[in-house]
Scaffold this motif. Structure first.
Motif: not given
Length: 204
Positions: A107-112, A123-135, A172-174, A201-204
C-alpha cells in the motif's frame, strides 16, 4: 374339460403382471439411483454456476512457468499478473506455502492516526499478502478507499503501550487482516488476504 382348458390361459396373465411389476421396480430403482447421484454428487447444472470471477489459488509451478514465458522487460509496481487454477471452498483457508505461491501488494501511502486515550500517534506502512490470484489484487485496488478507512479506524483504537510490545504488533497484524478481509467480503464477496506485514511502524 372346460376347467382344464381355462387353466393355461390364466397362467400367462400372472406372468404378464409379474413382468410389469419387475419392470416398474427396475425403473423406480434406476430413477432413485439417479436422484441420489444428483443429490450427493451435485448436478452438472449446479457446477456450471461456479463464479468464473472468483479468485483461485496459484500453484508455485504455475507462477514459475508464467515467469519463464515473459520477456524479462516488464515493469510493474505490484506482483506480475497471476491466474490461479485451484478453486478453494473458502477464502479463510490457510494454504500450504510450499504448494501455493504468495504475492505481496504494498500500500503506497503510509497510515498515521492518533492512538486511543490520547496516547500519542502511530504511523505504519504495510503490504498485504495473498495466495490467491490477481483478482484479489484487483479487488484491493478497487476498494482502497474503504480499506484505508478501516485500517485507520483499527489503528486509532490501539494503545501505545500495547503496540510497543511484539505481542501488540502481532495482534495489530491480525486485527488489520480481519478488517481488510471484512471490507473485501462486503464489497466484492471474497476476502483472500492472508496477512498484513509492516514495512514501517512508528509509535510516539
Amino acid at each position: 374339460m372346460a376347467d382344464s382348458e381355462d387353466e393355461p390361459k390364466a397362467k400367462p396373465k400372472k406372468k404378464g403382471k409379474k413382468l410389469i411389476l419387475i419392470g416398474g421396480g427396475a425403473l423406480l430403482l434406476a430413477g432413485g439411483g439417479a436422484g441420489a447421484g444428483m443429490y450427493f454428487g451435485g448436478s452438472t447444472t449446479e457446477k456450471s454456476h461456479e463464479d468464473p470471477n472468483r479468485p483461485k489459488l496459484v500453484l508455485r509451478a504455475e507462477t514459475h512457468e508464467a515467469a519463464a514465458e515473459g520477456d524479462g522487460h516488464e515493469v510493474s509496481k505490484g506482483p506480475a499478473r497471476r491466474v490461479g487454477t485451484v478453486a478453494a471452498a473458502s477464502d479463510t483457508i490457510k494454504p500450504d506455502p510450499k504448494k501455493y505461491e504468495v504475492a505481496y501488494y504494498p500500500i503506497e501511502q503510509a497510515f498515521t492516526a492518533n492512538l486511543a486515550d490520547g496516547g500519542g500517534f502511530a504511523q505504519i506502512s504495510i503490504s498485504l499478502s495473498t495466495y490467491f490470484d490477481s483478482r484479489v489484487g484487483d479487488n484491493i485496488e478497487r476498494q482502497m478507499v474503504p480499506i484505508r478507512s478501516a485500517i485507520l479506524m483499527v489503528l486509532s483504537d490501539q494503545q501505545a503501550e500495547v503496540l510497543a510490545t511484539p505481542e501488540g504488533k502481532q495482534m495489530l497484524q491480525r486485527l488489520l487482516t480481519k478488517s481488510i478481509n471484512g471490507v473485501l467480503r462486503e464489497k466484492e464477496g471474497f476476502g483472500g488476504v492472508d496477512n498484513v506485514y509492516f514495512s514501517n511502524l512508528v509509535v510516539q
